[in-house]
Design a protein around this motif. Structure first.
Motif, PDB file in Angstrom:
ATOM      1  N   THR A  46      69.809  10.072  90.997  1.00  0.00           N
ATOM      2  CA  THR A  46      69.880   8.512  90.553  1.00  0.00           C
ATOM      3  C   THR A  46      68.327   7.844  90.929  1.00  0.00           C
ATOM      4  N   PRO A  47      67.791   7.446  89.854  1.00  0.00           N
ATOM      5  CA  PRO A  47      66.279   7.045  89.941  1.00  0.00           C
ATOM      6  C   PRO A  47      66.244   5.682  90.617  1.00  0.00           C
ATOM      7  N   LEU A  48      65.126   5.171  90.896  1.00  0.00           N
ATOM      8  CA  LEU A  48      64.647   4.086  91.623  1.00  0.00           C
ATOM      9  C   LEU A  48      63.246   3.668  90.894  1.00  0.00           C
ATOM     10  N   ARG A  49      63.245   2.264  90.624  1.00  0.00           N
ATOM     11  CA  ARG A  49      61.862   1.818  90.448  1.00  0.00           C
ATOM     12  C   ARG A  49      61.045   1.076  91.531  1.00  0.00           C
ATOM     13  N   GLU A  50      60.050   1.685  91.829  1.00  0.00           N
ATOM     14  CA  GLU A  50      59.287   0.999  92.833  1.00  0.00           C
ATOM     15  C   GLU A  50      58.102   0.296  92.480  1.00  0.00           C
ATOM     16  N   MET A  51      57.773  -0.682  92.989  1.00  0.00           N
ATOM     17  CA  MET A  51      56.552  -1.580  92.846  1.00  0.00           C
ATOM     18  C   MET A  51      56.081  -1.861  94.222  1.00  0.00           C
ATOM     19  N   LYS A  52      54.763  -2.130  93.998  1.00  0.00           N
ATOM     20  CA  LYS A  52      53.729  -2.136  95.515  1.00  0.00           C
ATOM     21  C   LYS A  52      52.438  -2.882  95.074  1.00  0.00           C
ATOM     22  N   LEU A  53      52.325  -3.857  96.035  1.00  0.00           N
ATOM     23  CA  LEU A  53      50.953  -4.723  96.051  1.00  0.00           C
ATOM     24  C   LEU A  53      50.456  -4.519  97.703  1.00  0.00           C
ATOM     25  N   SER A  54      49.404  -4.159  97.586  1.00  0.00           N
ATOM     26  CA  SER A  54      48.620  -4.061  98.809  1.00  0.00           C
ATOM     27  C   SER A  54      47.845  -5.281  99.203  1.00  0.00           C
ATOM     28  N   THR A  55      47.680  -5.947 100.132  1.00  0.00           N
ATOM     29  CA  THR A  55      47.054  -7.056 100.707  1.00  0.00           C
ATOM     30  C   THR A  55      45.910  -6.546 101.837  1.00  0.00           C
ATOM     31  N   GLU A  56      44.756  -6.636 101.548  1.00  0.00           N
ATOM     32  CA  GLU A  56      43.708  -6.589 102.562  1.00  0.00           C
ATOM     33  C   GLU A  56      43.659  -7.544 103.705  1.00  0.00           C
ATOM     34  N   GLN A  57      43.881  -8.832 103.068  1.00  0.00           N
ATOM     35  CA  GLN A  57      43.893 -10.119 104.189  1.00  0.00           C
ATOM     36  C   GLN A  57      44.823  -9.806 105.322  1.00  0.00           C
ATOM     37  N   TYR A  58      45.868  -9.263 105.071  1.00  0.00           N
ATOM     38  CA  TYR A  58      46.928  -8.998 106.104  1.00  0.00           C
ATOM     39  C   TYR A  58      47.311  -7.671 106.550  1.00  0.00           C
ATOM     40  N   ASP A  59      46.441  -6.478 105.768  1.00  0.00           N
ATOM     41  CA  ASP A  59      46.614  -5.168 105.844  1.00  0.00           C
ATOM     42  C   ASP A  59      48.133  -4.978 105.871  1.00  0.00           C
ATOM     43  N   SER A  60      48.735  -5.341 104.864  1.00  0.00           N
ATOM     44  CA  SER A  60      50.024  -5.041 104.390  1.00  0.00           C
ATOM     45  C   SER A  60      50.327  -4.805 103.303  1.00  0.00           C
ATOM     46  N   THR A  61      51.666  -4.249 102.927  1.00  0.00           N
ATOM     47  CA  THR A  61      52.260  -3.646 101.630  1.00  0.00           C
ATOM     48  C   THR A  61      53.210  -4.429 101.356  1.00  0.00           C
ATOM     49  N   LEU A  62      53.448  -4.981  99.950  1.00  0.00           N
ATOM     50  CA  LEU A  62      54.762  -5.521  99.460  1.00  0.00           C
ATOM     51  C   LEU A  62      55.366  -4.688  98.758  1.00  0.00           C
ATOM     52  N   SER A  63      56.540  -4.244  98.788  1.00  0.00           N
ATOM     53  CA  SER A  63      57.061  -3.504  98.099  1.00  0.00           C
ATOM     54  C   SER A  63      58.461  -4.023  97.480  1.00  0.00           C
ATOM     55  N   LEU A  64      58.846  -3.726  96.247  1.00  0.00           N
ATOM     56  CA  LEU A  64      59.955  -4.095  95.347  1.00  0.00           C
ATOM     57  C   LEU A  64      60.621  -2.776  94.968  1.00  0.00           C
ATOM     58  N   LEU A  65      61.837  -2.715  95.355  1.00  0.00           N
ATOM     59  CA  LEU A  65      62.600  -1.493  94.956  1.00  0.00           C
ATOM     60  C   LEU A  65      63.929  -1.892  94.158  1.00  0.00           C
ATOM     61  N   ILE A  66      64.226  -1.515  92.969  1.00  0.00           N
ATOM     62  CA  ILE A  66      65.168  -1.688  91.998  1.00  0.00           C
ATOM     63  C   ILE A  66      65.875  -0.530  91.886  1.00  0.00           C
ATOM     64  N   LEU A  67      67.395  -0.473  92.040  1.00  0.00           N
ATOM     65  CA  LEU A  67      68.083   0.881  91.773  1.00  0.00           C
ATOM     66  C   LEU A  67      69.133   0.450  90.708  1.00  0.00           C
ATOM     67  N   PRO A  68      69.541   1.346  89.974  1.00  0.00           N
ATOM     68  CA  PRO A  68      70.237   1.216  88.812  1.00  0.00           C
ATOM     69  C   PRO A  68      71.805   0.426  89.259  1.00  0.00           C
ATOM     70  N   ARG A  69      72.217  -0.288  88.560  1.00  0.00           N
ATOM     71  CA  ARG A  69      73.207  -1.250  88.782  1.00  0.00           C
ATOM     72  C   ARG A  69      74.648  -0.563  89.175  1.00  0.00           C
ATOM     73  N   SER A  70      74.637   0.683  88.882  1.00  0.00           N
ATOM     74  CA  SER A  70      75.788   1.530  89.254  1.00  0.00           C
ATOM     75  C   SER A  70      75.701   2.402  90.557  1.00  0.00           C
ATOM     76  N   ALA A  71      74.439   2.218  91.106  1.00  0.00           N
ATOM     77  CA  ALA A  71      74.287   3.177  92.201  1.00  0.00           C
ATOM     78  C   ALA A  71      74.740   2.604  93.595  1.00  0.00           C
ATOM     79  N   GLU A  72      75.079   3.537  94.355  1.00  0.00           N
ATOM     80  CA  GLU A  72      75.905   3.368  95.780  1.00  0.00           C
ATOM     81  C   GLU A  72      75.076   4.452  96.572  1.00  0.00           C
ATOM     82  N   VAL A  73      74.559   3.897  97.626  1.00  0.00           N
ATOM     83  CA  VAL A  73      73.801   4.682  98.571  1.00  0.00           C
ATOM     84  C   VAL A  73      74.343   4.742  99.958  1.00  0.00           C
ATOM     85  N   TRP A  74      75.592   4.365 100.304  1.00  0.00           N
ATOM     86  CA  TRP A  74      76.143   4.309 101.626  1.00  0.00           C
ATOM     87  C   TRP A  74      76.204   5.854 102.250  1.00  0.00           C
TER      88      TRP A  74
END
Length: 286
Positions: free
Chosen positions: A249-277
């Motif tokens: 199963t693949p996953l698409r990962e996006m990322k945005l780093s912010t220096e102001q808050y020293d934090s990382t915002l990540s967005l993960l998108i799985l296939p609609r058929s994926a189950e990860v229990w």
């Protein structure tokens, strides 16, 4: 009678739609301060908001206070990081005014009360957040802006259109999408919070950040200091984030780093058929 945050926000949005169509002015972003001052006249309320004022108070995000017998004052922290954050705070306080002013005479809100739109878990603060999201980013318009493969650039366009933060725009998309998607804010290798769309949550793709400390996976883009930003998304194995996912199963990962808050915002998108229990959870659900 308990008022619905979404319905009340949509009622105001319909008025704004007609007004701006008639007068030909820009519909977005919403001028919340002006709307707050006009709101009582729109709905014939007898206890108007008469002042919207800035207040530089440490630890204070915004507030709504009854002044006298029949008047209200809205305050917001003018040192907040961006105009979008100020706008959302103002809309949150307007939500308290529309939905909750019969319950108490004052509302004082912190950053913890913003951007976590669970009405069940957060009570009136979650309701005010939901009202703010629907007022600033009405779904009938938001859906027309998101018509292709989701990227942080596309969600950034929405954030700019509505005058809100990228986080707020992404959370609004997560509130209705059929995609299995998860938004994560992390610092120093650990999650501050994570929010899953309903389809993602139902497939086991969520992180219980309220109950325990959750580390960022070592092989994720989020943990890779050499990659500051990945706005379009890179395809990796879903097992990087969800060990019980199928190995193929693949996953698409996006990322945005912010220096102001020293934090990382990540967005993960799985296939609609994926189950990860995990197997034990699957047996319980079965």
């Amino acid at each position: 009678m308990k008022l619905s945050p979404a319905k009340e926000a949509n009622r105001i949005s319909q008025i704004l739609d007609v007004f701006h169509l008639t007068h030909g002015e820009d519909r977005y972003p919403v001028d919340v301060a002006k709307l707050a001052l006009d709101c009582a006249d729109l709905f014939q309320f007898t206890d108007p908001i008469t002042e919207v004022e800035a207040a530089d108070i440490k630890g204070f995000e915004g507030g709504l206070f009854k002044t006298g017998l029949d008047r209200w004052t809205m305050l917001y922290n003018n040192t907040l990081s961006s105009p979008g954050r100020i706008r959302f705070t103002q809309a949150h306080e307007l939500g308290h005014y529309i939905l909750h002013r019969a319950l108490r005479a004052s509302f004082e809100c912190t950053s913890d009360d913003m951007l976590e739109w669970s009405e069940q878990e957060k009570g009136i603060e979650g309701e005010a957040d939901k009202f703010a999201s629907y007022l600033l980013m009405p779904l009938h318009d938001f859906r027309t802006q998101v018509t292709d493969t989701i990227t942080l650039d596309m969600l950034g366009h929405c954030a700019e259109r509505y005058g809100v933060s990228l986080t707020a725009a992404t959370l609004q998309w997560l509130s209705y999408t059929e995609e299995k998607a998860i938004l994560i804010l992390s610092r120093d290798g650990f999650m501050d919070w994570a929010w899953s769309s309903d389809p993602a949550h139902k497939s086991g793709a969520f992180f219980a950040t309220r109950r325990k400390t959750v580390a960022i996976p070592e092989k994720s883009l989020a943990a890779n200091a050499a990659i500051r930003h990945e706005r379009l998304g890179a395809t990796i194995a879903a097992t990087t984030w969800f060990p019980h996912a199928d190995a193929a199963t693949p996953l698409r990962e996006m990322k945005l780093s912010t220096e102001q808050y020293d934090s990382t915002l990540s967005l993960l998108i799985l296939p609609r058929s994926a189950e990860v229990w995990a197997p034990r959870e699957l047996s319980r659900r079965g």
